[in-house]
Motif scaffolding. Structure first.
Motif, PDB file in Angstrom:
ATOM      1  N   GLY B  46       0.784  -1.241   0.000  1.00  0.00           N
ATOM      2  CA  GLY B  46       0.000   0.000   0.000  1.00  0.00           C
ATOM      3  C   GLY B  46       0.809   1.280   0.000  1.00  0.00           C
ATOM      4  O   GLY B  46       0.249   2.368   0.135  1.00  0.00           O
ATOM      5  N   GLY B  47       2.114   1.174  -0.151  1.00  0.00           N
ATOM      6  CA  GLY B  47       2.947   2.366  -0.104  1.00  0.00           C
ATOM      7  C   GLY B  47       2.755   3.281  -1.311  1.00  0.00           C
ATOM      8  O   GLY B  47       2.448   2.819  -2.405  1.00  0.00           O
ATOM      9  N   TYR B  48       2.947   4.542  -1.087  1.00  0.00           N
ATOM     10  CA  TYR B  48       2.867   5.613  -2.085  1.00  0.00           C
ATOM     11  C   TYR B  48       1.461   5.825  -2.640  1.00  0.00           C
ATOM     12  O   TYR B  48       1.280   6.575  -3.598  1.00  0.00           O
ATOM     13  N   THR B  49       0.434   5.156  -2.054  1.00  0.00           N
ATOM     14  CA  THR B  49      -0.926   5.466  -2.506  1.00  0.00           C
ATOM     15  C   THR B  49      -1.353   6.842  -2.006  1.00  0.00           C
ATOM     16  O   THR B  49      -2.083   7.552  -2.678  1.00  0.00           O
ATOM     17  N   ALA B  50      -0.875   7.218  -0.821  1.00  0.00           N
ATOM     18  CA  ALA B  50      -1.254   8.525  -0.285  1.00  0.00           C
ATOM     19  C   ALA B  50      -0.697   9.640  -1.160  1.00  0.00           C
ATOM     20  O   ALA B  50      -1.370  10.649  -1.414  1.00  0.00           O
ATOM     21  N   LEU B  51       0.524   9.445  -1.640  1.00  0.00           N
ATOM     22  CA  LEU B  51       1.129  10.484  -2.475  1.00  0.00           C
ATOM     23  C   LEU B  51       0.367  10.619  -3.795  1.00  0.00           C
ATOM     24  O   LEU B  51       0.061  11.721  -4.241  1.00  0.00           O
ATOM     25  N   ARG B  52       0.040   9.476  -4.413  1.00  0.00           N
ATOM     26  CA  ARG B  52      -0.750   9.522  -5.657  1.00  0.00           C
ATOM     27  C   ARG B  52      -2.089  10.210  -5.409  1.00  0.00           C
ATOM     28  O   ARG B  52      -2.529  11.041  -6.199  1.00  0.00           O
ATOM     29  N   LYS B  53      -2.712   9.837  -4.307  1.00  0.00           N
ATOM     30  CA  LYS B  53      -4.009  10.427  -3.984  1.00  0.00           C
ATOM     31  C   LYS B  53      -3.891  11.948  -3.809  1.00  0.00           C
ATOM     32  O   LYS B  53      -4.664  12.715  -4.393  1.00  0.00           O
ATOM     33  N   ALA B  54      -2.908  12.358  -3.045  1.00  0.00           N
ATOM     34  CA  ALA B  54      -2.755  13.791  -2.774  1.00  0.00           C
ATOM     35  C   ALA B  54      -2.505  14.563  -4.061  1.00  0.00           C
ATOM     36  O   ALA B  54      -3.112  15.619  -4.290  1.00  0.00           O
ATOM     37  N   LEU B  55      -1.622  14.037  -4.904  1.00  0.00           N
ATOM     38  CA  LEU B  55      -1.246  14.788  -6.103  1.00  0.00           C
ATOM     39  C   LEU B  55      -2.352  14.813  -7.150  1.00  0.00           C
ATOM     40  O   LEU B  55      -2.386  15.708  -7.990  1.00  0.00           O
ATOM     41  N   THR B  56      -3.246  13.832  -7.110  1.00  0.00           N
ATOM     42  CA  THR B  56      -4.314  13.839  -8.116  1.00  0.00           C
ATOM     43  C   THR B  56      -5.618  14.435  -7.592  1.00  0.00           C
ATOM     44  O   THR B  56      -6.367  15.029  -8.347  1.00  0.00           O
ATOM     45  N   GLU B  57      -5.882  14.235  -6.289  1.00  0.00           N
ATOM     46  CA  GLU B  57      -7.209  14.630  -5.802  1.00  0.00           C
ATOM     47  C   GLU B  57      -7.215  15.771  -4.802  1.00  0.00           C
ATOM     48  O   GLU B  57      -8.264  16.331  -4.513  1.00  0.00           O
ATOM     49  N   MET B  58      -6.063  16.043  -4.198  1.00  0.00           N
ATOM     50  CA  MET B  58      -6.101  16.965  -3.061  1.00  0.00           C
ATOM     51  C   MET B  58      -5.234  18.194  -3.304  1.00  0.00           C
ATOM     52  O   MET B  58      -4.129  18.085  -3.835  1.00  0.00           O
ATOM     53  N   SER B  59      -5.713  19.332  -2.855  1.00  0.00           N
ATOM     54  CA  SER B  59      -4.870  20.525  -2.894  1.00  0.00           C
ATOM     55  C   SER B  59      -3.939  20.489  -1.684  1.00  0.00           C
ATOM     56  O   SER B  59      -4.159  19.714  -0.740  1.00  0.00           O
ATOM     57  N   ALA B  60      -2.913  21.318  -1.724  1.00  0.00           N
ATOM     58  CA  ALA B  60      -1.995  21.408  -0.586  1.00  0.00           C
ATOM     59  C   ALA B  60      -2.764  21.763   0.685  1.00  0.00           C
ATOM     60  O   ALA B  60      -2.541  21.192   1.759  1.00  0.00           O
TER      61      ALA B  60
END
Lengths: 195, 468
Positions: B46-60
């Motif tokens: 499950g690693g790096y899913t948070a980063l993908r999620k943040a960069l595609t769906e979330m603003s800073a």
């Protein structure tokens, strides 16, 4: 040989390139010189000063603050026995007493054959595995006097030479050069500096 | 020493088993995998899913907001909420930096090294997410000098992450770019203090800066805005981004959210590092439960325990049922600090324990402030002469008077005549031990030896040299 070798100069330049300001690379470069020579020589400090645009006194001033930098030759193996609270509670002083007898030197000194330096050190973050020891910063956990003797025997016989590199070598994997992006951050900083 | 020849295998106790109604292990979840330190091992769990999620769906701002919602308290010692700290960065001031504090050296503390050695990618992902949230283009991972394996594992992981464009220019094809520089120290406890760490990162002697004006968020590295966070704090960020700040907040107690790592060392049967629900687990559960420490060695009674690293005032049997909850422990006059718990059983020589902790601070004082530089050195000498059988009748008064010069009023949290809290930290064990065990000190002074029933250590060390 005290100045950095040409290979190490290239490594040093890569390291310097990863920081917005050269002086930030000083501690990593002191480690690099210690890796090359086993300790930090006066000549090496002058060379680092040249590479970083500092004075030798700047380099010496920083280097002497940090426990890991040695300014005279140390043993091939630096054995650090932690005696801090968690280790003291579980027999660190008994272990150190044994180690001094086994090696025939007091903590803080080096055996005559130049093989071992024994140190009484502060907490090395292995408190649940007390008493803890490091050899050239590689861990040994729950060290009994018998285990200590075995360790010294193994080191003497060269049986751990792959696991325990010579004093001065820390990580055997280096970060590779990162091209580009940090240059932008550095350029931003240069602009700030110019203001 | 009993059972000197037994070689306990403590390292297996990193998983949390049972006893966790509100959640499961978060940041130590991969610790039982052999490949937990590799890219493949990280990604396949499950690693790096948070980063993908943040960069595609979330603003800073959304990422920052989740951290605020989680109310995660810094895990380095002070316990300041990370989301609030990030908010201190002044708007529009660049460059700004993120510095990861991996200089773990507080006696008893043993968790950041585990996280760096066993799950380096998790820390890298947390660092990239943090940079994204606070709009920093460069982060520095400052690892303690003595931790060679951690440096090696992080270098390897960083190289893997760069190759896969998880760090560097246009991370995963997004507009966001960030560099991470792996850097390391060379043996100095004080560098764990954030402004000293910044000095060290600038290539200087690691001496703390005065706050104000040098609050890192405003005037940090190169006097630019800088966020300094502990390794454990940032290791939690991928989970918070994936699951949401509220999910994290629901674990543990409302006053101490999430899971938290505690290292329990000293006289327990199974010392170990445990990730437990924050704020609800009690000291007694941790010490006695078979899945944790399994009781005190040889069934003895507890004489004292340190709840949060060598800097913390001591606790006793009456505190055993306290939960590991920041406000509860703070209110009782100590701190959870860096999550380092040291248990001392009834045979412990508390005078020697006190001396050893004070020697640590005397050795590690950076020398910048007079009360600490001179004071800790004298405290060490006086304690050592008591241990050596040369104690004087006035020594306890001397110890308390020197302590008072470093930390007026001898309160906790301490007041201080110094720039940083190192000096007052040396005072905590002295006031604790003298208040509770004055008779043991007096016995040493009167008879030159400890009271009956106390185990004595063959201390061969000489005193701490006076600062040059």
């Amino acid at each position: 040989m005290s100045r950095l070798t040409s290979t190490n100069i290239s490594i040093a330049k890569e390291i310097i390139g990863r920081y917005p300001r050269p002086k930030s690379a000083l501690i990593p470069l002191l480690h690099l010189s210690q890796e090359q020579n086993g300790y930090v020589t006066t000549e090496a400090m002058s060379h680092l000063a040249e590479l970083l645009g500092l004075t030798p006194a700047d380099v010496y001033g920083t280097a002497t603050f940090y426990e890991m930098f040695k300014f005279e030759p140390v043993g091939q193996y630096c054995i650090s026995v932690c005696t801090n609270i968690s280790c003291q509670l579980l027999g660190a002083w008994e272990l150190l007493e044994h180690a001094e007898a086994r090696l025939g030197v007091k903590a803080g000194s080096t055996t005559d054959d130049g093989r071992f330096t024994l140190e009484d050190v502060e907490c090395i973050a292995a408190c649940t595995e007390a008493p803890a020891v490091q050899v050239n910063y590689r861990y040994r956990h729950c060290v009994t006097p018998a285990a200590f003797d075995q360790l010294v025997d193994d080191l003497s016989a060269g049986r751990l030479s792959e696991e325990v590199p010579p004093h001065g070598t820390l990580a055997r994997v280096r970060q590779r050069t990162t091209a580009g992006w940090s240059g932008t951050a550095t350029a931003q900083q240069a602009t700030v500096d110019a203001l | 020493m009993s059972d000197q020849d037994e070689q306990p295998e403590h390292e297996q106790h990193f998983r949390v088993e049972g006893m966790v109604p509100t959640g499961d292990a978060i940041i130590t979840a991969r610790f039982d995998r052999d490949d937990s330190h590799t890219y493949d091992g990280y990604v396949s769990s499950g690693g790096y899913t948070a980063l993908r999620k943040a960069l595609t769906e979330m603003s800073a701002a959304t990422v920052h907001n989740e951290i605020k919602l989680s109310e995660i308290q810094g895990r380095g010692g002070a316990g300041f909420p990370a989301g609030i700290k990030w908010g201190f960065l002044p708007e529009g001031v660049y460059p700004r930096y993120v510095v990861v504090n991996g200089d773990e050296s507080e006696p008893g503390t043993y968790k950041d090294r585990m996280l760096m050695e066993r799950d380096p990618h998790q820390l890298i992902e947390g660092t990239v997410l943090t940079c994204y949230a606070v709009d920093a283009a460069q982060a520095f991972l400052y690892v303690r000098g003595e931790m060679a394996l951690a440096q090696e594992r992080l270098a390897q992981a960083l190289n893997e992450a760069y190759e896969r464009n998880l760090v560097g220019r246009n991370v995963l094809g997004s507009d966001f770019s960030v560099d991470i520089t792996l850097t390391w120290g060379a043996g100095a406890y004080i560098v764990g203090e954030e402004t000293a760490l910044i000095e060290s990162l600038e290539g200087e002697r690691g001496m703390p800066r005065l706050k104000p004006p040098f609050f890192p968020a405003v005037k940090g590295l190169y006097l630019q805005p800088t966020i300094v966070n502990n390794v454990e704090t940032l290791a939690n960020v991928p989970y918070i981004v994936n699951e949401g700040g509220q999910t994290f907040h629901d674990i543990g107690a409302p006053t101490s959210t999430g899971m938290r790592m505690f290292a329990v060392s000293g006289h327990v049967n199974r010392p170990g590092v445990f990730e437990v629900p924050n704020g609800v687990t009690t000291f007694r559960m941790l010490f006695e439960a078979p899945e944790y420490c399994g009781g005190v060695r040889d069934g003895r009674a507890i004489k004292a325990f340190i709840p949060g690293g060598a800097s913390a005032p001591w606790f006793y049997e009456e505190h055993l049922d306290f939960p590991l909850d920041k406000p509860t422990v703070d209110k009782a006059g100590s701190m959870l600090g860096s999550g380092a718990i040291v248990v001392m059983d009834e045979r412990t020589d508390v005078v020697a324990a006190c001396w050893r902790i004070v020697r640590f601070f005397a050795r590690e004082s950076c020398g910048k402030c007079t009360p600490c530089r001179e004071g800790t050195t004298w405290l060490e000498r006086v304690l050592k002469r008591i241990l050596d059988g040369a104690g004087r009748a006035e020594d306890l008064d001397t110890l308390l008077s020197v302590s008072e010069n470093i930390s007026p009023g001898l309160t906790f949290p301490p007041r201080q005549t110094t720039i940083c809290p190192l000096g007052p930290s040396a005072v905590a064990p002295i006031t604790s031990a003298i208040e509770r065990f004055r008779d043991e000190f007096e016995h040493y002074i009167d008879h030159g030896v400890p009271k009956d029933g106390i185990d004595r250590h063959p201390i061969t060390a000489t005193g701490v040299p006076v600062h040059a």
